[in-house]
Motif scaffolding. Structure first.
Motif, mmCIF file in Angstrom:
data_model
loop_
_atom_site.group_PDB
_atom_site.id
_atom_site.type_symbol
_atom_site.label_atom_id
_atom_site.label_comp_id
_atom_site.label_asym_id
_atom_site.label_seq_id
_atom_site.Cartn_x
_atom_site.Cartn_y
_atom_site.Cartn_z
ATOM 1 N N SER A 145 27.004 84.569 4.757
ATOM 2 C CA SER A 145 27.525 83.874 3.584
ATOM 3 C C SER A 145 26.427 83.033 2.956
ATOM 4 N N SER A 146 25.530 83.666 2.264
ATOM 5 C CA SER A 146 24.404 82.937 1.691
ATOM 6 C C SER A 146 24.706 82.385 0.305
ATOM 7 N N THR A 147 25.830 82.758 -0.290
ATOM 8 C CA THR A 147 26.178 82.262 -1.615
ATOM 9 C C THR A 147 27.697 82.207 -1.751
ATOM 10 N N ASN A 148 28.148 81.372 -2.646
ATOM 11 C CA ASN A 148 29.586 81.306 -2.916
ATOM 12 C C ASN A 148 29.884 81.859 -4.313
ATOM 13 N N GLN A 149 28.994 82.627 -4.858
ATOM 14 C CA GLN A 149 29.163 83.187 -6.192
ATOM 15 C C GLN A 149 29.704 84.611 -6.117
ATOM 16 N N LEU A 150 30.460 84.958 -7.141
ATOM 17 C CA LEU A 150 30.996 86.306 -7.264
ATOM 18 C C LEU A 150 30.356 86.990 -8.459
ATOM 19 N N GLN A 151 30.163 88.256 -8.357
ATOM 20 C CA GLN A 151 29.717 89.021 -9.507
ATOM 21 C C GLN A 151 30.936 89.735 -10.066
ATOM 22 N N TRP B 233 44.351 79.085 -23.168
ATOM 23 C CA TRP B 233 43.127 78.927 -22.380
ATOM 24 C C TRP B 233 42.245 80.167 -22.421
ATOM 25 N N LYS B 234 42.832 81.315 -22.732
ATOM 26 C CA LYS B 234 42.066 82.558 -22.714
ATOM 27 C C LYS B 234 40.917 82.537 -23.729
ATOM 28 N N GLU B 235 41.123 81.886 -24.855
ATOM 29 C CA GLU B 235 40.061 81.790 -25.863
ATOM 30 C C GLU B 235 38.848 81.048 -25.302
ATOM 31 N N LEU B 236 39.099 79.942 -24.615
ATOM 32 C CA LEU B 236 37.999 79.189 -24.011
ATOM 33 C C LEU B 236 37.310 80.019 -22.940
ATOM 34 N N PHE B 237 38.082 80.736 -22.153
ATOM 35 C CA PHE B 237 37.524 81.591 -21.106
ATOM 36 C C PHE B 237 36.607 82.650 -21.719
ATOM 37 N N ASN B 238 37.039 83.246 -22.807
ATOM 38 C CA ASN B 238 36.276 84.318 -23.450
ATOM 39 C C ASN B 238 34.997 83.817 -24.109
ATOM 40 N N ASN C 294 31.283 80.294 -21.385
ATOM 41 C CA ASN C 294 30.931 80.693 -20.028
ATOM 42 C C ASN C 294 30.942 79.520 -19.043
ATOM 43 N N SER C 295 30.598 78.319 -19.492
ATOM 44 C CA SER C 295 30.484 77.194 -18.567
ATOM 45 C C SER C 295 31.831 76.745 -18.003
ATOM 46 N N ASN C 296 32.923 77.110 -18.632
ATOM 47 C CA ASN C 296 34.233 76.675 -18.155
ATOM 48 C C ASN C 296 34.987 77.731 -17.358
ATOM 49 N N ARG C 297 34.426 78.904 -17.217
ATOM 50 C CA ARG C 297 35.123 79.962 -16.480
ATOM 51 C C ARG C 297 35.369 79.561 -15.029
ATOM 52 N N GLU C 298 34.369 78.942 -14.414
ATOM 53 C CA GLU C 298 34.525 78.517 -13.021
ATOM 54 C C GLU C 298 35.676 77.529 -12.878
ATOM 55 N N ARG C 299 35.786 76.623 -13.823
ATOM 56 C CA ARG C 299 36.882 75.632 -13.771
ATOM 57 C C ARG C 299 38.238 76.309 -13.922
ATOM 58 N N ILE C 300 38.310 77.298 -14.786
ATOM 59 C CA ILE C 300 39.568 78.022 -14.958
ATOM 60 C C ILE C 300 39.907 78.796 -13.689
ATOM 61 N N PHE C 301 38.917 79.433 -13.083
ATOM 62 C CA PHE C 301 39.151 80.106 -11.798
ATOM 63 C C PHE C 301 39.673 79.111 -10.761
#
Length: 146
Positions: free
Chosen positions: A13-19, A123-128, A131-138
């Motif tokens: 587990s070297s990262t907590n990021q998803l592609q 919220w979908k508009e902000l998600f689309n 990019n900086s807020n996608r993690e917060r929405i997740f």
């Protein structure tokens, strides 16, 4: 022995990021459907202005106590506004349990929070677009899964 365990976990587990390979619009729609099926949604609103000194702007760095008070009052005000919105859905929740994030979009502050209103899709508009807020929405979508 502890070093061996840590070493193994680090290697795996070297990262907590998803592609994520889908485009943002597709991901937003999938998240919306997931929330809808689980009877949840994400609501957003522009918070009311706070009624105290510096309500139109954040305090400057030289006013440490005032700055601290500003952020505490803003945080509490936002939580109270969310609580009121949740009570409209007959959802009684403690203020301390409310999770939200504040984002600036088009020059205005917006508050996003998990809600029983499963039809809300603003919220979908902000998600689309942001990019900086996608993690917060997740985080809002999956915070109850753990």
């Amino acid at each position: 022995m502890k070093q061996q365990i840590i070493k193994e976990l680090s290697a795996i587990s070297s990262t907590n990021q998803l592609q994520i390979l889908d485009d943002p619009e597709t991901v937003a729609e999938k998240l919306y459907q997931y929330l809808f099926k689980n009877g949840r949604g994400i609501e957003c609103f522009t918070p009311k202005k706070l009624n105290f000194k510096n309500e139109d702007s954040e305090p400057n760095n030289s006013e440490n106590n005032e700055k601290s008070d500003y952020y505490k009052k803003r945080h509490q005000s936002i939580k109270n506004q969310i609580k009121g919105r949740l009570e409209e859905h007959n959802k009684n929740v403690k203020t301390s349990d409310i999770q939200y994030f504040l984002s600036y979009y088009d020059g205005k502050p917006h508050v996003f929070f998990s809600s029983p209103d499963k039809t809300h899709s603003g919220w979908k508009e902000l998600f689309n677009k942001n990019n900086s807020n996608r993690e917060r929405i997740f985080n809002l979508v999956f915070r109850d899964c753990l």
